[in-house]
Design a protein around this motif. Structure first.
Motif, PDB file in Angstrom:
ATOM      1  N   CYS A 135      39.105 -20.945  17.760  1.00 49.16           N
ATOM      2  CA  CYS A 135      39.449 -19.853  16.842  1.00 49.16           C
ATOM      3  C   CYS A 135      40.530 -20.271  15.858  1.00 49.16           C
ATOM      4  CB  CYS A 135      39.899 -18.628  17.632  1.00 49.16           C
ATOM      5  SG  CYS A 135      38.594 -17.904  18.655  1.00 49.16           S
ATOM      6  N   CYS A 144      41.433 -19.318  21.289  1.00 47.38           N
ATOM      7  CA  CYS A 144      40.898 -17.956  21.433  1.00 47.38           C
ATOM      8  C   CYS A 144      41.463 -17.215  22.628  1.00 47.38           C
ATOM      9  CB  CYS A 144      39.379 -18.017  21.558  1.00 47.38           C
ATOM     10  SG  CYS A 144      38.558 -18.967  20.267  1.00 47.38           S
ATOM     11  N   TYR A 195      39.022  -8.745  20.586  1.00 46.57           N
ATOM     12  CA  TYR A 195      38.064  -9.183  19.575  1.00 46.57           C
ATOM     13  C   TYR A 195      36.977 -10.024  20.244  1.00 46.57           C
ATOM     14  CZ  TYR A 195      41.811  -7.612  16.546  1.00 46.57           C
ATOM     15  OH  TYR A 195      42.765  -6.834  15.943  1.00 46.57           O
ATOM     16  N   ILE A 201      32.585  -5.071  13.232  1.00 41.00           N
ATOM     17  CA  ILE A 201      33.539  -5.751  12.358  1.00 41.00           C
ATOM     18  C   ILE A 201      34.892  -5.102  12.573  1.00 41.00           C
ATOM     19  CG2 ILE A 201      34.177  -6.294   9.983  1.00 41.00           C
ATOM     20  CD1 ILE A 201      31.200  -6.090   9.270  1.00 41.00           C
ATOM     21  N   ALA A 204      38.684  -7.875  10.171  1.00 37.81           N
ATOM     22  CA  ALA A 204      38.258  -9.041   9.402  1.00 37.81           C
ATOM     23  C   ALA A 204      39.164  -9.203   8.172  1.00 37.81           C
ATOM     24  CB  ALA A 204      36.810  -8.868   8.967  1.00 37.81           C
ATOM     25  N   PRO A 205      39.430 -10.422   7.684  1.00 37.37           N
ATOM     26  CA  PRO A 205      38.826 -11.679   8.130  1.00 37.37           C
ATOM     27  C   PRO A 205      39.622 -12.414   9.203  1.00 37.37           C
ATOM     28  CG  PRO A 205      40.110 -12.055   6.155  1.00 37.37           C
ATOM     29  CD  PRO A 205      40.256 -10.595   6.472  1.00 37.37           C
ATOM     30  N   GLN A 208      37.125 -11.614  14.502  1.00 39.85           N
ATOM     31  CA  GLN A 208      35.720 -11.267  14.429  1.00 39.85           C
ATOM     32  C   GLN A 208      35.327 -10.348  15.580  1.00 39.85           C
ATOM     33  OE1 GLN A 208      33.827 -12.244  11.788  1.00 39.85           O
ATOM     34  NE2 GLN A 208      35.689 -13.200  11.006  1.00 39.85           N
ATOM     35  N   ASN A 209      34.486  -9.371  15.297  1.00 37.02           N
ATOM     36  CA  ASN A 209      33.910  -8.474  16.290  1.00 37.02           C
ATOM     37  C   ASN A 209      34.975  -7.599  16.955  1.00 37.02           C
ATOM     38  OD1 ASN A 209      31.909 -11.319  17.017  1.00 37.02           O
ATOM     39  ND2 ASN A 209      31.332  -9.645  15.666  1.00 37.02           N
ATOM     40  N   CYS A 210      34.557  -6.808  17.954  1.00 38.44           N
ATOM     41  CA  CYS A 210      35.385  -5.672  18.364  1.00 38.44           C
ATOM     42  C   CYS A 210      35.755  -5.642  19.845  1.00 38.44           C
ATOM     43  CB  CYS A 210      34.683  -4.375  17.987  1.00 38.44           C
ATOM     44  SG  CYS A 210      34.457  -4.212  16.189  1.00 38.44           S
TER      45      CYS A 210
END
Length: 457
Positions: A135, A144, A195, A201, A204-205, A208-210
């Motif tokens: 990440c 990450c 995340y 979304i 972002a940026p 990423q993702n929830c």
């Protein structure tokens, strides 16, 4: 992002705002700062609360401090132990058990919650960054996040051993773990990432993702690897987003928790959409089946509150309690969730904090034996206070009101400031916790490096 990590980011600009609120009851307890963190090479800015071992020592983690050469971070955080004094009146003794090294060493960095302790004295926790994942944040490889274990030495005076049980890769497996871990009866670990997960979304940026709810299973054979399984991936929109961690189980193995955002799309925060949710995940009825999510409550950001930044807890009768920002008087709310007619769930506001400026970000932590509920506010809730420890006493008759007692209001340096969400009791009924700022150190600027505190009746 959970309360601890969001507050860490804004510490440099922290100011105490004069607030106006009348506390309905006052029962000031005696507070004592057990330890003031000093910054590198010591820790700084504690993450989550503390846990006791069988000998009465306290353990916790810090988001900062430790080695100043941590690649990509500057400081990666620590795991520490506090030993009580042998003689009454002496000071507690702190020892740094481990200094995180970051993703350059395939190690974790920046603990994202408190510690979990098992019956053998092993400690478990999460780091928001680090690990082997790729990440990238603001052009820098940060990792990450990871789940780690601290194993005590076999001989007295030996070193503790840290092991990374799992490194998140930032895809469907999750990214940025936060909050405390939870055990089930079989010894599996459960937690949340804010995340990753492959859906939605969120923020972002930068991310990423929830977010996901995950399970880590211990190896079948000695020397094997822990195995991660994603139980649920949040999708944002009308679903929840950015789960907080601090999950709890009911007697049937269902998981309960909250998400900071998602749900009601009419509510928008600084970097999120939706006011958050309270959810349940039911285990599959057949081997290999899917966990089933149900939203128990979708916060609307008005009278019912919004953006809960910590998990929920059960009382002795199985009702669910939690806290959120906002509410009718804007200072935050403590809420109860319980089944209602027609298979629905109902939210009841137990207590609303009053504020004419902003939310105090309350969180609930623990019930005592007679049903009193204890929690913290991150700031306020009175003139010049930098957070508090409070107690809510249940009504003596049906339909009555809960009454709030301010047990201690933090006043910042040299006192503590900005308490974390976790509180625990000792055998005498004293309350222990941590704060992200305050104390006597000068190495972290004028706000201090954080503390471990005790509040006594």
């Amino acid at each position: 992002m959970n309360r601890e990590l969001r507050t860490v980011i804004r510490l440099s600009s922290f100011v105490v705002v004069i607030l106006s609120l009348t506390i309905h009851a006052s029962a000031q307890w005696k507070e004592k700062v057990l330890y003031s963190f000093q910054g590198s090479p010591d820790g700084s800015v504690p993450a989550g609360g503390v846990v006791f071992d069988k000998a009465g020592n306290l353990y916790g983690a810090t988001t900062g401090g430790g080695a100043s050469s941590c690649i990509s971070f500057g400081e990666c955080g620590t795991v520490y132990r506090l030993t009580p004094p042998i003689k009454k009146g002496n000071s507690w003794t702190e020892v740094v058990l481990y200094v995180f090294r970051g993703n350059a060493a395939n190690d974790g960095a920046t603990p994202g919650g408190g510690l979990l302790i098992d019956s053998s004295g092993n400690l478990y926790g999460t780091t928001a960054y680090g690990g082997t994942g790729g990440c990238i944040l603001l052009g820098t490889k940060m990792g990450c996040g990871a789940v780690y274990e601290m194993t005590p030495p076999r001989t007295k005076g030996g070193k503790w051993t840290e092991s990374v049980l799992y490194s998140f890769q930032g895809g469907k497996d999750g990214d940025f773990p936060a909050g405390n871990l939870t055990f089930d009866k079989a010894g599996n670990l459960y937690g949340a990432t804010q995340y990753g997960g492959g859906f939605g979304i969120c923020n972002a940026p930068y991310f990423q993702n929830c977010g996901v709810i995950f399970k880590l299973s211990p190896p079948v054979k000695n020397g094997g690897k822990w195995k991660e399984k994603v139980l649920y991936s949040f999708k944002s929109g009308t679903d929840g987003a950015n789960p907080n961690g601090g999950l709890v189980f009911d007697s049937k193995g269902a998981i309960y928790g909250t998400t900071f955002s998602g749900g009601n799309q009419g509510c928008k925060g600084d970097a999120s959409v939706g006011c958050g949710t309270a959810f349940r995940l039911r285990p599959p009825t057949q081997n290999g089946g899917a966990w089933v999510e149900r939203l128990l409550h979708v916060f609307n950001g008005r009278n019912d509150g919004g953006q809960p930044s910590a998990g929920v807890i059960f009382n002795s009768n199985g009702a669910i309690y939690g806290a959120a920002e906002g509410g009718l008087e804007m200072g935050g709310v403590v809420f109860r969730l319980g089944p209602a007619s027609g298979g629905k769930w109902k939210e009841t506001i137990v207590y609303g904090f009053g504020s004419d400026s902003y939310s105090y970000t309350p969180a609930v932590a623990v019930f005592d034996k007679i049903g009193n509920l204890y929690g913290t506010t991150n700031v306020g809730p009175s003139h010049s206070l930098a957070g508090s420890v409070f107690r809510l006493k249940p009504p003596s008759r049906k339909g009555g009101s809960w009454s709030l007692s301010l047990l201690h209001g933090f006043t910042s340096v040299p006192d503590a400031a900005l308490p974390n969400t976790g509180l625990i009791f000792d055998k005498s009924g004293n309350v222990y916790g941590t704060t992200q700022a305050g104390g006597t150190a000068t190495g972290c600027g004028h706000n201090g490096c954080g503390t471990v505190f005790e509040v006594m009746p």
